[in-house]
Scaffold this motif. Structure first.
Motif: not given
Length: 603
Positions: A48-49, A53-55, A222-223, A235-237
């Protein structure tokens, strides 16, 4: 030790398990299963992280340099991605039930997921992006007279930069997400299923808690990195988190309860439906008198005629599975408008927040190369995606209270609501969220008469309204409350109502209709963007939405949800009535069978 582990991996000994549980009435429902449950929860939390992070950052990512996609186009892309990720779930469920089993299916899906997410660090780095996406084509110069003209002829056009590679990565991730979604929930429930319904209910509560823990970690950390520092680092994380999730699940094989595929009813589903609709050769009353199994006062339904006992060609249990499938579908259909509104939280709600006044924590040094930097941050502004955390934080706080305090009290008093009742309550709150968003958007547009505020978010400049972003809190709080009721109850309903041979597939159908809701929301957004309607057609606004009427879109969603809520109440009452009839038919049938066997024994 080896014997204990072998027993955990082969749980098809219900009698022995019940005996163990009965011998230790004070033991925890998760005793002996904590490690397996923990591995599932950690796997899902890290996944879910990566997902959030993508969405959470995709709209801003596509809206910023060097892509410069329009706001509605970015929102539609995210809605399509989420739609695909949910849409493929039935295939993943069928694959697990009929061929591979849940554990191998989840493992393969997570590998596909990892490959897709690895593309995003490469397209976020200038050197690798040029090799993957080609040379960037800039907008042509336009006539200054076109600035205030809404005609599409005056809007500079170009193909969306890097679209094929971005869509490829998103599709890989979507296929992985969809298959994992269909199987990880029933796989986790399998770890405690033989411990009773109470253990299953508690697992679902903590499973959803772990989902939102991952969401908060992603949205909080992340955001912030993506918006204020670097999408590349973010994105690396995410890639590292997905890699760890894959390893945890792979190494957990020794403690997992893994069941082999026992077949899926989807193969027989269409055969039974076709037979029931096209073949009615036997007289029902005569067939009922001949068998003496079912009481003549209860008439068999259309699907019952496919049973061998009524002259059909299919086993009774297979027909009952199909009947359960048919009864569940209307409930899932009624949830489509709910998901239409729910997914606005990550799309149009975020788009709205980008055009509200966002506070800055403290100023940093401007860095034009921030996109490629792994450590430098140009400024420290409240991330627009943080407001989706109100939903996740609310769930993290309220689920333990609900699990430990509210549910036990309601259960003792006999007032614990059914899953369908909780879904209806969730629908009401999500409708209120859409209404609140529409009111806020109307006020935002009115406040533009006092001028706009230029604010930099990431490397993009937005013409924001002089209205604080904090006014979005009510719509996020209400959508969080709705999720506690509707989404958790939907998962519980899908799993508990599913026949054994269709558990993954039915869970996949739950997510399939979730994806349909996302697709319908994307289609509706595209519809209100056409020139004839024009609510979201504001291309001449150069990436802003100040010339759009997103408030009309929100009010339309609320109206659709209101009508659906009324229909859902009718559907849920019908479902309960059919369930009671089916249970009565089954009980009477067993009673008649016992009487027949008893009479034969006496004779």
């Amino acid at each position: 030790m080896e014997g204990g582990q072998s027993e955990e991996r082969t749980p098809l000994l219900p009698g022995r398990r019940r005996a163990v549980a009965a011998a230790k009435p004070g033991a925890s429902a998760f005793q002996g299963r904590r490690l397996a449950c923990a591995a599932v929860l950690v796997t899902e939390s890290l996944e879910r992280v990566a997902f959030y992070g993508i969405t959470s950052g995709l709209v801003l990512y596509l809206n910023s340099e060097p892509y410069n996609w329009l706001g509605p186009q970015s929102s539609q892309t995210l809605l399509l991605f989420m739609g695909i990720s949910y849409f493929v779930s039935p295939f993943g469920g069928w694959l697990a039930d009929a061929w591979l089993g849940r554990y191998p299916t989840i493992l393969i899906s997570m590998l596909l997921y990892l490959v897709g997410i690895m593309l995003f660090p490469f397209i976020s780095w200038d050197t690798s992006r040029r090799h993957l996406c080609g040379k960037l084509e800039y907008y042509p110069f336009i006539d200054p007279q076109c600035i205030n003209n809404s005609s599409s002829a005056c809007v500079p056009q170009r193909d969306s930069y890097c679209q094929p590679i971005i869509y490829t990565g998103l599709i890989f991730i979507a296929f992985g997400v969809g298959s994992v979604k269909a199987n990880i929930t029933p796989f986790g429930a399998d770890q405690v299923k033989d411990r009773g319904s109470e253990a299953t209910r508690r697992f679902f509560n903590w499973f959803y808690w772990s989902i939102n823990l991952g969401a908060i970690v992603s949205l909080a950390g992340i955001s912030y990195i993506q918006q204020n520092c670097s999408f590349l680092l973010g994105y690396i994380i995410l890639t590292v988190c997905m890699g760890i999730s894959f390893l945890v699940f792979a190494l957990g094989k020794s403690v997992f309860i893994s069941k082999p595929p026992d077949g899926s009813s989807f193969t027989d589903l269409f055969k039974i439906l076709f037979y029931s609709c096209c073949s009615r050769k036997l007289n029902r009353n005569e067939d009922t008198r001949d068998t003496g199994i079912y009481p003549s006062t209860i008439k068999p339904g259309c699907l019952d005629m496919a049973k061998i006992v009524y002259g059909g060609q299919f086993q009774d249990n297979k027909v009952e599975d199909v009947k359960t499938f048919v009864k569940i579908i209307p409930v899932f259909l009624a949830l489509i408008p709910y998901w239409m509104v729910y997914f606005q939280m990550q799309t149009t709600y975020v788009l709205q927040s980008l055009h509200l006044q966002i506070p800055t924590f403290f100023a940093g040094q401007n860095n034009s190369n921030v996109t490629n930097s792994l450590a430098s941050c140009n400024h420290h502004m409240l991330p627009a995606a943080w407001f989706t955390m109100f939903d996740a934080v609310l769930i993290l706080v309220l689920i333990p209270v609900k699990d430990k305090v509210v549910d036990p009290v309601l259960k003792r008093k006999g007032l614990l609501p059914t899953s369908l009742m909780r879904i209806a309550v969730g629908m009401f709150f999500v409708m209120c969220s859409a209404v609140a968003a529409g009111i806020l958007e109307d006020q935002r547009l009115n406040s533009l008469q006092n001028g706009t505020i230029e604010q930099q978010i990431g490397d993009v400049w937005y013409n924001a309204a002089p209205l604080s972003i904090w006014w979005q809190i009510p719509q996020y709080v209400m959508i969080g409350i709705s999720e506690i009721f509707a989404s958790i109850a939907g998962l519980e309903f899908a799993y508990s109502a599913a026949p054994k041979s269709m558990q993954s597939a039915i869970m996949g159908l739950f997510f399939f209709f979730t994806g349909v809701g996302s697709f319908v929301g994307s289609g509706l957004l595209a519809l209100v963007s056409v020139d004839g309607i024009g609510w979201m057609n504001c291309k001449s606004d150069f990436g802003n939405i100040n010339k759009c009427h997103m408030d009309y879109y929100f009010f339309l969603l609320a109206a659709i949800q209101c009508m659906t809520l009324i229909i859902f109440i009718i559907v849920s009452v019908t479902f309960d009535r059919h369930k009671n009839k089916s249970d009565l038919l089954l009980i009477n049938g067993r009673r008649q069978n016992e009487e027949v066997r008893h009479n034969r024994t006496r004779n």
